[in-house]
Write an enzyme that holds these catalytic residues in place. Sequence first.
Site, PDB file in Angstrom:
ATOM      1  N   CYS A   1       0.948  -1.144  -0.060  1.00 16.76           N
ATOM      2  CA  CYS A   1      -0.010  -0.020   0.148  1.00 16.76           C
ATOM      3  C   CYS A   1       0.858   1.222  -0.101  1.00 16.76           C
ATOM      4  CB  CYS A   1      -0.900  -0.047   1.124  1.00 16.76           C
ATOM      5  SG  CYS A   1      -2.105   1.269   1.066  1.00 16.76           S
ATOM      6  N   CYS A   2       1.973   1.305   0.924  1.00 15.14           N
ATOM      7  CA  CYS A   2       2.817   2.532   0.649  1.00 15.14           C
ATOM      8  C   CYS A   2       3.562   2.533  -0.472  1.00 15.14           C
ATOM      9  CB  CYS A   2       3.864   2.209   2.001  1.00 15.14           C
ATOM     10  SG  CYS A   2       3.197   2.799   3.557  1.00 15.14           S
TER      11      CYS A   2
ATOM     12  N   CYS B   1      -1.348   8.575   7.196  1.00 10.52           N
ATOM     13  CA  CYS B   1      -2.765   8.171   6.574  1.00 10.52           C
ATOM     14  C   CYS B   1      -3.663   7.745   7.991  1.00 10.52           C
ATOM     15  CB  CYS B   1      -2.562   7.101   5.860  1.00 10.52           C
ATOM     16  SG  CYS B   1      -1.608   7.260   3.957  1.00 10.52           S
TER      17      CYS B   1
ATOM     18  N   CYS C   1      -3.700   4.453   9.498  1.00 14.65           N
ATOM     19  CA  CYS C   1      -2.430   3.864   9.859  1.00 14.65           C
ATOM     20  C   CYS C   1      -1.865   4.766  11.171  1.00 14.65           C
ATOM     21  CB  CYS C   1      -1.373   3.608   8.797  1.00 14.65           C
ATOM     22  SG  CYS C   1      -1.970   2.593   7.685  1.00 14.65           S
TER      23      CYS C   1
ATOM     24  N   CYS D   1       7.466   4.373   5.973  1.00 14.01           N
ATOM     25  CA  CYS D   1       6.512   4.207   4.935  1.00 14.01           C
ATOM     26  C   CYS D   1       7.783   3.927   3.557  1.00 14.01           C
ATOM     27  CB  CYS D   1       5.925   5.483   4.417  1.00 14.01           C
ATOM     28  SG  CYS D   1       6.412   6.814   4.045  1.00 14.01           S
TER      29      CYS D   1
HETATM   30  S1  SF4 Z   1       0.300   4.717   5.776  1.00 13.38           S
HETATM   31 FE1  SF4 Z   1      -1.064   3.174   5.663  1.00 13.38          FE
HETATM   32  S2  SF4 Z   1      -2.878   3.946   4.102  1.00 13.38           S
HETATM   33 FE2  SF4 Z   1      -1.022   5.042   3.807  1.00 13.38          FE
HETATM   34  S3  SF4 Z   1       0.054   4.385   2.175  1.00 13.38           S
HETATM   35 FE3  SF4 Z   1       0.975   3.375   4.001  1.00 13.38          FE
HETATM   36  S4  SF4 Z   1      -0.194   1.474   4.166  1.00 13.38           S
HETATM   37 FE4  SF4 Z   1      -1.483   2.646   3.095  1.00 13.38          FE
END
Ligand code: SF4
Length: 254
Positions: free
Chosen positions: A132-133, A213, A216, A239
């Site tokens: 996701c990151c 985010c 998270c 991240c």
């Molecule tokens: S902090 Fe969480 S929601 Fe944001 S990009 Fe990374 S995994 Fe995804």
Amino acid sequence: MGTRHGLPDLAADEWKDAERLAAALNERFGHLPAREIVAVAVDLFREAGGIAAISSFGADSAALLHIVAEADPALPVAFLDTGQHFGETLDYRDQLAADMGLSNIVIVKPRDEVVAADDPDGVLHRSNTDRCCAIRKVEPMARAVAPYRAWFTGRKRNQASTRAAMPVFEAVGPRIRINPLARWTTHDQAAYMEKHALRQNPLVAFGYLSIGCFPCTTPVQPGEDPRSGRWSGKAKTECGIHLGGLETVLSPSA
Ligand code: SF4
């Protein structure tokens, strides 16, 4: 280079070598106060490849942005809009930019086709935070800095063990990442905010001391490590946008 702060002892090939350039910049300018580091770097890199700032508009972002605005309010300030931010952060971004006269906020988003393929429902963070990151932060970050030779961050050595030895000037591939606040303490940050009456991200009042985010980020208790509220309960601490190898995710077309 013909700049006010030129590097006369660096030959042209040394200027092209980011590792040697970062070392020379640390030796010459790394000890300076943050405001002077920003002024020097803007002066140097504006004529040599371009320079920008990267900001999350989080809990500690206002100080660096204020210093950048003093140096050049038209400097590009990139914001990675992951699509998962708190609404408060998006509002804060716009309010802070208006407060400081920052006129060049560059909003960088994940690639639509990648999100559609890998995270169409926006829940990838539940099963795979690294992926996701990667698609929402790291690849957009690489695209955000691609047009510039150097960029500023607001990172500090005291924020995490992974940052304890962080230099002011760092080579990232052929580019230079600049951390003017590297030596700042929590007190330095608070004192600067107070002295300049800077607007605070409203989430700080609710215990969010390091803000990323929405899915998270959690509040922390008084006395806890501010970054313990990021990916709480997971081994993940960064991240990836500030880690080595960022340049390797630059897409050929970026
Ligand atoms: S902090 Fe969480 S929601 Fe944001 S990009 Fe990374 S995994 Fe995804």
